[in-house]
Design a protein around this motif. Structure first.
Motif, PDB file in Angstrom:
ATOM      1  N   LEU A  95       0.826  -1.206   0.000  1.00 22.70           N
ATOM      2  CA  LEU A  95       0.000   0.000   0.000  1.00 22.70           C
ATOM      3  C   LEU A  95       0.865   1.262   0.000  1.00 22.70           C
ATOM      4  O   LEU A  95       0.403   2.337   0.390  1.00 22.70           O
ATOM      5  N   SER A  96       2.110   1.120  -0.408  1.00 25.27           N
ATOM      6  CA  SER A  96       3.029   2.262  -0.399  1.00 25.27           C
ATOM      7  C   SER A  96       2.423   3.466  -1.106  1.00 25.27           C
ATOM      8  O   SER A  96       2.453   4.578  -0.588  1.00 25.27           O
ATOM      9  N   ASP A  97       1.888   3.212  -2.288  1.00 26.04           N
ATOM     10  CA  ASP A  97       1.338   4.294  -3.109  1.00 26.04           C
ATOM     11  C   ASP A  97       0.299   5.112  -2.356  1.00 26.04           C
ATOM     12  O   ASP A  97       0.115   6.286  -2.620  1.00 26.04           O
ATOM     13  N   LEU A  98      -0.441   4.448  -1.478  1.00 20.44           N
ATOM     14  CA  LEU A  98      -1.569   5.093  -0.821  1.00 20.44           C
ATOM     15  C   LEU A  98      -1.184   5.639   0.544  1.00 20.44           C
ATOM     16  O   LEU A  98      -2.009   6.222   1.240  1.00 20.44           O
ATOM     17  N   SER A  99       0.072   5.427   0.950  1.00 18.39           N
ATOM     18  CA  SER A  99       0.430   5.619   2.353  1.00 18.39           C
ATOM     19  C   SER A  99       0.747   7.051   2.714  1.00 18.39           C
ATOM     20  O   SER A  99       0.633   7.441   3.868  1.00 18.39           O
ATOM     21  N   ALA A 100       1.201   7.846   1.753  1.00 21.93           N
ATOM     22  CA  ALA A 100       1.691   9.207   1.988  1.00 21.93           C
ATOM     23  C   ALA A 100       2.929   9.229   2.891  1.00 21.93           C
ATOM     24  O   ALA A 100       3.361  10.290   3.324  1.00 21.93           O
ATOM     25  N   CYS A 101       3.500   8.049   3.184  1.00 19.72           N
ATOM     26  CA  CYS A 101       4.823   8.043   3.828  1.00 19.72           C
ATOM     27  C   CYS A 101       5.830   7.435   2.847  1.00 19.72           C
ATOM     28  O   CYS A 101       6.887   6.975   3.236  1.00 19.72           O
ATOM     29  N   ASP A 102       5.474   7.448   1.565  1.00 18.25           N
ATOM     30  CA  ASP A 102       6.333   6.850   0.534  1.00 18.25           C
ATOM     31  C   ASP A 102       7.126   7.940  -0.175  1.00 18.25           C
ATOM     32  O   ASP A 102       7.008   8.130  -1.379  1.00 18.25           O
ATOM     33  N   SER A 103       7.942   8.641   0.587  1.00 18.26           N
ATOM     34  CA  SER A 103       8.722   9.730   0.006  1.00 18.26           C
ATOM     35  C   SER A 103       9.648   9.204  -1.084  1.00 18.26           C
ATOM     36  O   SER A 103      10.245   8.146  -0.935  1.00 18.26           O
ATOM     37  N   PRO A 104       9.806   9.967  -2.184  1.00 18.03           N
ATOM     38  CA  PRO A 104      10.786   9.578  -3.205  1.00 18.03           C
ATOM     39  C   PRO A 104      12.208   9.961  -2.831  1.00 18.03           C
ATOM     40  O   PRO A 104      13.133   9.653  -3.554  1.00 18.03           O
ATOM     41  N   ASN A 105      12.361  10.635  -1.712  1.00 17.60           N
ATOM     42  CA  ASN A 105      13.699  11.003  -1.261  1.00 17.60           C
ATOM     43  C   ASN A 105      14.490   9.729  -0.913  1.00 17.60           C
ATOM     44  O   ASN A 105      13.920   8.668  -0.753  1.00 17.60           O
ATOM     45  N   ASP A 106      15.809   9.873  -0.793  1.00 21.55           N
ATOM     46  CA  ASP A 106      16.669   8.707  -0.592  1.00 21.55           C
ATOM     47  C   ASP A 106      16.757   8.409   0.899  1.00 21.55           C
ATOM     48  O   ASP A 106      17.550   9.031   1.608  1.00 21.55           O
ATOM     49  N   GLY A 107      15.959   7.456   1.352  1.00 19.57           N
ATOM     50  CA  GLY A 107      15.832   7.184   2.786  1.00 19.57           C
ATOM     51  C   GLY A 107      16.926   6.264   3.299  1.00 19.57           C
ATOM     52  O   GLY A 107      17.393   5.368   2.594  1.00 19.57           O
ATOM     53  N   ARG A 108      17.314   6.462   4.528  1.00 21.69           N
ATOM     54  CA  ARG A 108      18.274   5.577   5.181  1.00 21.69           C
ATOM     55  C   ARG A 108      17.665   5.075   6.491  1.00 21.69           C
ATOM     56  O   ARG A 108      16.911   4.140   6.502  1.00 21.69           O
ATOM     57  N   ALA A 109      17.991   5.750   7.617  1.00 13.27           N
ATOM     58  CA  ALA A 109      17.515   5.245   8.904  1.00 13.27           C
ATOM     59  C   ALA A 109      16.019   5.505   9.069  1.00 13.27           C
ATOM     60  O   ALA A 109      15.459   6.436   8.494  1.00 13.27           O
ATOM     61  N   VAL A 110      15.383   4.638   9.858  1.00 16.74           N
ATOM     62  CA  VAL A 110      13.980   4.875  10.221  1.00 16.74           C
ATOM     63  C   VAL A 110      13.794   4.516  11.700  1.00 16.74           C
ATOM     64  O   VAL A 110      14.342   3.529  12.189  1.00 16.74           O
ATOM     65  N   ILE A 111      13.064   5.382  12.398  1.00 12.33           N
ATOM     66  CA  ILE A 111      12.651   5.065  13.766  1.00 12.33           C
ATOM     67  C   ILE A 111      11.132   4.962  13.741  1.00 12.33           C
ATOM     68  O   ILE A 111      10.435   5.911  13.365  1.00 12.33           O
TER      69      ILE A 111
END
Lengths: 597, 357
Positions: free
Chosen positions: B58-74
């Motif tokens: 559901l990434s497309d619908l999540s609005a937390c699917d930034s196209p930026n280059d992600g690394r760490a996540v908390i």
């Protein structure tokens, strides 16, 4: 091209996508690619005498261009050209988008299709498929009007991607044309705040007309929409005070892939979770405020410098009840002196959330080319120890294999000497390793009371260091089935199938270019090698723990693993339905140009 | 031609000769300085567990699917509402992102658990907590450093679906297993080794603030001065929002011809304008080539309030700012209407159609 060097090319492209083309291509490349095509300045009207065909037929090129590098160059050219087109659609600049089409274009419309089916994807997320076979055939202007109609209800376009998933081109001296396998994808915000996504597959016929590439035919294979009423998540970064705008990657001051860890903990003992974010130039310490915002207090609380940290972990190193902080630094982009890594930085909390760096006093002087850090009490002595994954010394030495590199920098295990200092014991404990280690995660996977450690490695296979209970570890990854050869980037433990056993999620790198090339290599490589290459391109892996202590890799068809160039992973129950879900960060480097490699 | 595995392997190992590290560094950075992407614009992924051995993307619908280059996540409950929010560290541009979970409460209740060990180091790192939820026992481990360069907070959140309570047990470091009995849905508890019963933790709600629309560069209370805008016939006008208000509120409406909800509300905006209660100003964000089309549509819908178009040159030396200094044309959702005071200050932001204004 002999097939062995073809394999090398494929592998390199596969593993490091197109950047490998930069490495492999000599400075004076003998076959410069076609100049990047520019769209024509004006849009020609659709001819009045245009007769639309009754069907859209797209034969394959025959003979097709078979030279791998030539066809890859052309594919990349068309892919970039379609990304430029995607950008026009995203801006809903339909007049500009028309320039990508032949005036004599004919293709299946994306609007006016009959609904083929509708169902639930998960919870309140719905999916509707359209009957692609019955799509009306239209000219260029009606094709674009159809897209406009389809996305008209959206209050904001989030993304548009027309991506080349396969391409073949006509060989010989006649018309220059190609047949493109296209994945099209558009997302936007609905007026109820939810998001809608339209995705589909199609074939394109693209050809050079008057010196320009143009789309001549569009044959729709499938089209579907997914949506959720109302938002799943809301980006509150700016409102909450954590919206730091950084430099573009590659600029002076931001040239490391690595300064991107983060740690959560309660630094001031107020019961709210604070965030430490190592960064370039300076670090951030976002201290949670009662009003829902965060205040960056890195400077006043003493953790602003040194910068350029990688992994960071809050833990109580001296058992005085507060959260101390340890930060790794790989150093290799900081100049010559950092090539061999830098010492970990340990900041001691004074109990009020103010920190003092005491690394040297605590014996943390050994340089480590550190990425992820994992803290746990490996020897069960009641004091927490620090494991640091070490990568390679990239600035002076490249990986010596794409498949099983063994010239990585040594991992470090800092044994806590009762809160008064640390000694490095990786060799003695059996976790030194010579791989290019990116990530680690600790858990008592075999439920024997001591804590074990999984290490994900780039350019090779991973390790599951089983704690032997005597201060040493033994790699049991092959025995229990979790070597997961590939490009390991991240790892987490969590019970994904609700059977009470900890499963393992390994995040790997995979590239579109790699998969495309593999498709082309087909039968020219022996099956064993092909299987290996396919594994390297496959993406993430979910290993489910079995009752006999071994693990079973889920087939990728089960989903949850296709995350492109993945990095970190969090296994959490985001919808609180009683099952753990998966969040992955991903992406290597995004430039200002829409083009990609 | 079939390459044997051994041949391929040796060729692969030989390829290291071209992997000269300085060459890599030089070309990598050059490539990025040129603005090229390398597996860029990949959107972060959110997969939901369907419970049948498969996952829904559901990434497309999540609005937390930034196209930026992600690394760490908390992944942690930032606002203590019982569901898991996300903090992501990206390598460039918008470096730090905080995403508020909007769905947790919709689908189930929770247990939030912290641990304190007594027979081993007090933080109980490596402890496995099992909650017997609606679909079976779910195990999570308390970690300090996992994922990629990510350290999660020392608190575990378990979803319970519609269950009213759930049995909780802990395997402490050292191996002892302790049951804490059934905890009621919505519990926030500290589990102390050997205590056998959970200790409640106080609820500390701190709602994360609502954001203004993405792409809006103004905050509430900010004043809009004089802005350079184009008329439909491409005349430059310097619009001074304080002087055109005539002592009334100004509704500054951003719309476009391709936006169906925008076009649908044009008559309502006209009615508001005609009532004399407020001044309505439209700004079309259509591409310049579509100005005429937008203007025609505007008139066809009966709208007669002033409407401007993008593409005007600002004159900062004379205090005339650009439209782009107010909004990011590509990111602002439309329709968006800024309600301005008579003095030109932003009083309110209306997302989407005005509805019952």
């Amino acid at each position: 091209m002999p097939s062995s060097s073809r394999v090398v090319t494929a592998l390199s492209l596969l593993l490091v996508a197109g950047a490998a083309a930069w490495f492999l291509r000599p400075d004076d490349a003998p076959n410069p690619p076609d100049p990047r095509p520019a769209p024509p300045p004006a849009v020609e009207p659709v001819p009045a005498d245009l007769v639309l065909p009754a069907t859209i037929d797209l034969p394959d090129p025959d003979p097709r261009i078979t030279d791998l590098e030539t066809v890859e160059d052309k594919s990349e050219l068309v892919a970039d050209w379609l990304l430029d087109f995607s950008d026009k659609l995203r801006r809903r600049d339909f007049s500009a988008a028309a320039r990508w089409f032949s005036p004599r274009f004919a293709g299946h419309s994306l609007a006016g299709l009959a609904v083929g089916g509708e169902g639930t994807l998960h919870a309140d997320a719905r999916k509707r498929t359209w009957d692609a076979a019955g799509a009306p055939i239209v000219d260029r202007d009606r094709f674009l009007a159809g897209i406009e109609e389809l996305i008209g209800p959206w209050t904001r376009m989030e993304s548009v991607l027309w991506k080349v998933k396969g391409a073949e081109f006509q060989a010989g001296g006649g018309e220059r044309w190609g047949k493109i396998k296209l994945f099209l994808h558009m997302t936007g915000t609905r007026s109820d705040g939810g998001v809608s996504a339209i995705g589909g597959w199609a074939w394109l016929r693209v050809a050079r007309e008057a010196g320009l590439w143009r789309i001549q035919r569009f044959q729709l294979t499938s089209l579907a929409e997914t949506w959720h009423e109302g938002p799943l998540f809301t980006d509150v970064s700016a409102a909450a005070g954590v919206a730091h705008q950084g430099l573009r990657f590659g600029q002076p001051g931001n040239q490391s892939f690595a300064w991107n860890g983060a740690a959560g903990g309660d630094v001031d003992g107020d019961g709210l979770w604070d965030l430490f974010v190592p960064s370039d130039g300076r670090n951030f310490l976002y201290v949670a405020q009662d009003d829902g915002t965060y205040a960056d207090q890195a400077r006043e609380r003493g953790v602003e410098l040194p910068d350029a940290g990688t992994g960071a972990v809050f833990f109580d190193h001296d058992n005085d009840g507060d959260a101390d902080l340890v930060v790794g630094h790989i150093g290799w982009c900081a100049g010559e002196e950092g090539v061999g890594g830098r010492a970990l930085a340990l900041y001691e909390n004074d109990g009020t959330g103010h920190f003092e760096e005491r690394s040297a006093a605590l014996g943390l002087t050994e340089p480590v080319v550190a990425y992820s850090l994992t803290v746990f009490d490996y020897d069960g002595d009641g004091w927490l120890d620090v494991f640091a994954c070490a990568y390679g010394r990239v600035a002076v030495e490249h990986n010596n294999s794409w498949i099983e590199a063994n010239n990585g920098a040594p991992n470090a295990l800092f044994r806590n000497l009762g809160g008064t200092g640390f000694e490095e014991v990786a060799e003695r404990a059996g976790v030194r390793g010579d791989q290019w280690s990116y990530a680690s995660a600790a858990a008592d996977f075999d439920a024997d009371g001591d804590v074990d450690l999984y290490v994900a490695n780039d350019y090779g296979s991973n390790r599951l260091y089983r704690n032997e209970g005597d201060g040493t570890f033994r790699d049991v990854a092959p025995q229990v089935g979790v070597t997961d050869i590939g490009n390991g980037m991240g790892v987490s433990w969590g019970d994904l199938d609700a059977d009470g056993r900890l499963d393992l999620y390994v995040a790997n790198m995979s590239s579109t270019a790699g998969n495309r090339i593999l498709g082309r290599l087909g039968d020219e490589i022996d099956p064993e090698m092909m299987a290996l290459l396919r594994k390297l391109a496959a993406g993430n892996t979910i290993f489910e723990a079995e009752s006999d202590g071994t693990f079973r890799a889920l087939p990728s068809s089960a989903g949850g693993v296709n995350a492109s160039w993945a990095w970190s992973v969090a296994l959490c129950d985001f919808d609180l339905d009683g099952r753990l879900d998966v969040f992955n960060t991903n992406g290597f480097v995004t430039g200002d140009l829409p083009h990609d490699t | 031609m079939v390459a044997s595995s051994a041949e391929s392997q040796s060729a692969v190992f030989a390829s290291q000769e071209v992997g000269n590290a300085a060459y890599l560094d030089r070309h990598n950075l050059q490539m990025f300085q040129d603005g090229r992407s390398f597996s860029g614009n990949e959107r972060d992924k959110l997969f939901f567990n369907r419970g049948d051995g498969t996952f829904a993307d559901l990434s497309d619908l999540s609005a937390c699917d930034s196209p930026n280059d992600g690394r760490a996540v908390i992944a942690f409950d930032a606002d203590d509402d019982g569901d898991v929010d996300l903090f992501v560290h990206n390598i460039q541009r918008e470096r730090h992102a905080l995403y508020r979970n909007e769905i947790g409460e919709r689908y189930g209740s929770f247990l939030k658990l912290r641990l304190s060990a007594t027979s081993s180091q007090h933080e109980a790192i490596g402890a496995t907590v099992t909650v017997h939820g609606p679909h079976g026992p779910v195990a999570q481990v308390l970690t300090r450093g996992a994922g990629f360069s990510s350290c999660q907070v020392p608190e575990l959140v378990f979803g319970l679906g519609a269950a009213e309570d759930a049995e909780v047990e802990v395997r402490w470091p050292g191996g002892s297993v302790e049951s804490f009995g059934a905890l009621a849905a919505g519990s926030r508890a500290l589990l102390v080794e050997g205590a056998g019963t959970p200790r409640p933790i106080a609820h500390r709600p701190r709602p994360l603030p609502d954001p203004l629309p993405r792409g809006l560069k103004l905050g509430l209370g900010d004043r809009i001065g004089t802005v350079a805008l184009l008329t439909a016939d491409e005349r430059l006008e310097q619009v001074d929002f304080a002087s055109i208000s005539g002592g009334r509120r100004v509704y500054l409406n951003f719309w476009a011809s391709y936006c169906a909800p925008c076009v649908a509300e044009l008559p309502a905006l006209q009615a508001l304008h005609a009532s004399g209660e407020a001044v309505v100003i439209g700004v079309s964000t259509d591409a310049p080539a579509d100005t005429q089309r937008a203007h025609d549509l505007f008139e066809a819908r009966g709208a007669r309030f002033p409407c401007y178009f993008i593409g005007a040159r600002p004159d900062p030396e004379r205090g005339v700012s650009s439209l782009e200094s107010l909004i990011d044309l590509e990111r602002l959702p439309i329709p968006t209407t800024l309600v301005l005071s008579a003095e030109g200050a932003v009083e309110r932001v209306v997302r989407g159609p005005l509805r019952a204004e």
